[in-house]
Design an enzyme around this catalytic site. Structure first.
Site, mmCIF file in Angstrom:
data_model
loop_
_atom_site.group_PDB
_atom_site.id
_atom_site.type_symbol
_atom_site.label_atom_id
_atom_site.label_comp_id
_atom_site.label_asym_id
_atom_site.label_seq_id
_atom_site.Cartn_x
_atom_site.Cartn_y
_atom_site.Cartn_z
ATOM 1 N N GLY A 20 24.948 47.985 31.753
ATOM 2 C CA GLY A 20 24.382 48.108 33.095
ATOM 3 C C GLY A 20 23.483 46.968 33.530
ATOM 4 O O GLY A 20 22.576 47.155 34.339
ATOM 5 N N ASN A 22 24.417 44.556 35.446
ATOM 6 C CA ASN A 22 24.656 44.370 36.889
ATOM 7 C C ASN A 22 23.908 45.424 37.693
ATOM 8 O O ASN A 22 23.311 45.111 38.737
ATOM 9 C CB ASN A 22 26.154 44.416 37.202
ATOM 10 C CG ASN A 22 26.844 43.089 36.948
ATOM 11 O OD1 ASN A 22 26.731 42.164 37.741
ATOM 12 N ND2 ASN A 22 27.519 42.980 35.813
ATOM 13 N N ILE A 101 39.871 54.985 38.221
ATOM 14 C CA ILE A 101 39.362 55.776 39.350
ATOM 15 C C ILE A 101 40.468 56.731 39.812
ATOM 16 O O ILE A 101 41.579 56.288 40.108
ATOM 17 C CB ILE A 101 38.975 54.832 40.513
ATOM 18 C CG1 ILE A 101 37.814 53.929 40.117
ATOM 19 C CG2 ILE A 101 38.616 55.610 41.770
ATOM 20 C CD1 ILE A 101 36.504 54.638 39.923
ATOM 21 N N ASN A 115 35.075 46.298 42.959
ATOM 22 C CA ASN A 115 34.927 46.068 41.517
ATOM 23 C C ASN A 115 34.654 44.589 41.275
ATOM 24 O O ASN A 115 34.961 43.746 42.117
ATOM 25 C CB ASN A 115 36.225 46.478 40.801
ATOM 26 C CG ASN A 115 36.122 46.330 39.290
ATOM 27 O OD1 ASN A 115 35.096 46.684 38.688
ATOM 28 N ND2 ASN A 115 37.161 45.817 38.658
ATOM 29 N N HIS A 117 35.373 41.623 38.262
ATOM 30 C CA HIS A 117 36.124 41.328 37.039
ATOM 31 C C HIS A 117 35.661 39.964 36.514
ATOM 32 O O HIS A 117 35.543 39.018 37.293
ATOM 33 C CB HIS A 117 37.625 41.312 37.348
ATOM 34 C CG HIS A 117 38.459 41.146 36.120
ATOM 35 N ND1 HIS A 117 38.684 42.175 35.236
ATOM 36 C CD2 HIS A 117 39.097 40.070 35.599
ATOM 37 C CE1 HIS A 117 39.429 41.740 34.240
ATOM 38 N NE2 HIS A 117 39.697 40.467 34.429
ATOM 39 N N ASP A 158 42.794 46.109 38.596
ATOM 40 C CA ASP A 158 42.511 44.704 38.919
ATOM 41 C C ASP A 158 43.484 44.085 39.916
ATOM 42 O O ASP A 158 43.720 42.880 39.894
ATOM 43 C CB ASP A 158 42.517 43.850 37.631
ATOM 44 C CG ASP A 158 41.447 44.298 36.651
ATOM 45 O OD1 ASP A 158 40.393 44.787 37.099
ATOM 46 O OD2 ASP A 158 41.660 44.147 35.445
HETATM 47 C C1 GRF Z 1 30.773 42.776 33.715
HETATM 48 O O1 GRF Z 1 31.038 41.600 33.027
HETATM 49 C C2 GRF Z 1 31.849 43.045 34.727
HETATM 50 O O2 GRF Z 1 32.518 41.903 35.145
HETATM 51 C C3 GRF Z 1 32.806 43.944 34.001
HETATM 52 O O3 GRF Z 1 32.004 44.711 33.152
HETATM 53 C C4 GRF Z 1 30.828 43.993 32.808
HETATM 54 C C5 GRF Z 1 29.669 44.923 32.995
HETATM 55 O O4 GRF Z 1 28.506 44.428 32.413
HETATM 56 N N1 GRF Z 1 33.597 44.708 34.928
HETATM 57 P P1 GRF Z 1 27.119 45.188 32.597
HETATM 58 O O5 GRF Z 1 27.307 46.614 32.052
HETATM 59 O O6 GRF Z 1 26.777 45.180 34.040
HETATM 60 O O7 GRF Z 1 26.147 44.425 31.756
#
Ligand code: GRF
Length: 214
Positions: A20, A22, A101, A115, A117, A158
């Site tokens: 988490g 992000n 999903i 999303n 990627h 994706d």
């Molecule tokens: C990210 O690298 C994103 O691109 C992928 O999952 C990862 C999540 O990382 N879909 P975090 O849990 O936010 O650290």
């Protein structure tokens, strides 16, 4: 081109499975108050996800939905939809969510699920391409660049329409971990920005593709 209004605060649900980081960027950027974005709820399939610790610390309500705890697929999707409707969610943001999903959500939120990627789609995407598997495959392929792709979500992994891509050159001694670190930094810059644009109606998707408004 029609006039864009924008400006109304939007409620987002963030879907997470792992660490988490992000989500943490969103929390740092949007909390306690942001004129465009409200992180209204966090949803996970994984009760042990560190992302839930982050949600709790930020006092964001969170819920865990495990497919195995529901008899049918439609009970499972309906339970998720009930929560999304209860919180009046405008936009679903997947941030390291490792579960497909349900199509009922895709139908209920057309063009409202996004999303990120950690590679340049359409290459290095699809089933099995997650985490360091992506970066290992990129390095093994001899590619000179990798990057991030932020895209709308449809029924295929994706494969939804691309909103934004940013690329970085690979270094001579690149490893999956070094690449993962640099890709994450790109994500932290661009994912919160794109979410703000979506909440401000600066990005729109239709049959002709994705358009961005100034
Ligand atoms: C990210 O690298 C994103 O691109 C992928 O999952 C990862 C999540 O990382 N879909 P975090 O849990 O936010 O650290």
């Amino acid at each position: 081109m029609r006039e864009k209004s924008g400006g109304m605060k939007k409620k987002i649900a963030v879907f997470v499975s792992g660490s988490g980081t992000n989500l943490q960027q969103f929390i740092d950027r949007y909390r306690p108050e942001n004129p465009l974005v409200d992180i209204s709820v966090v949803i996970s399939n994984n009760p042990n996800s560190h992302a839930l610790v982050r949600a709790k610390a930020a006092r964001i309500p969170f819920y865990v939905f495990k497919r195995s705890e529901y008899g049918t697929h439609s009970e499972y999707s309906q339970a998720m939809l009930d929560i999304l409707f209860e919180y009046n969610i405008d936009l679903i943001v997947l941030a390291g969510y490792m579960v497909k999903i349900p199509h009922q959500l895709i139908t209920a939120y057309p063009q409202k699920i996004v999303n990120i990627h950690p590679a340049l789609l359409p290459d290095f995407g699809g089933k099995g391409f997650y985490g360091n598997f992506v970066h290992e495959a990129v390095i093994r392929s001899g590619a000179q660049y990798s990057g991030i792709t932020i895209h709308f979500v449809n029924e295929k992994y994706d494969a939804g329409q691309i909103i934004l891509q940013k690329k970085i050159p690979l270094t001579a001694d690149e490893t999956p971990d070094s690449l993962a670190g640099r890709i994450h930094q790109l994500e932290y810059i661009w994912y919160p920005q794109v979410i703000e644009w979506l909440c401000n109606d600066k990005i729109e998707q239709d049959v002709n593709g994705v358009r961005m408004y100034d």
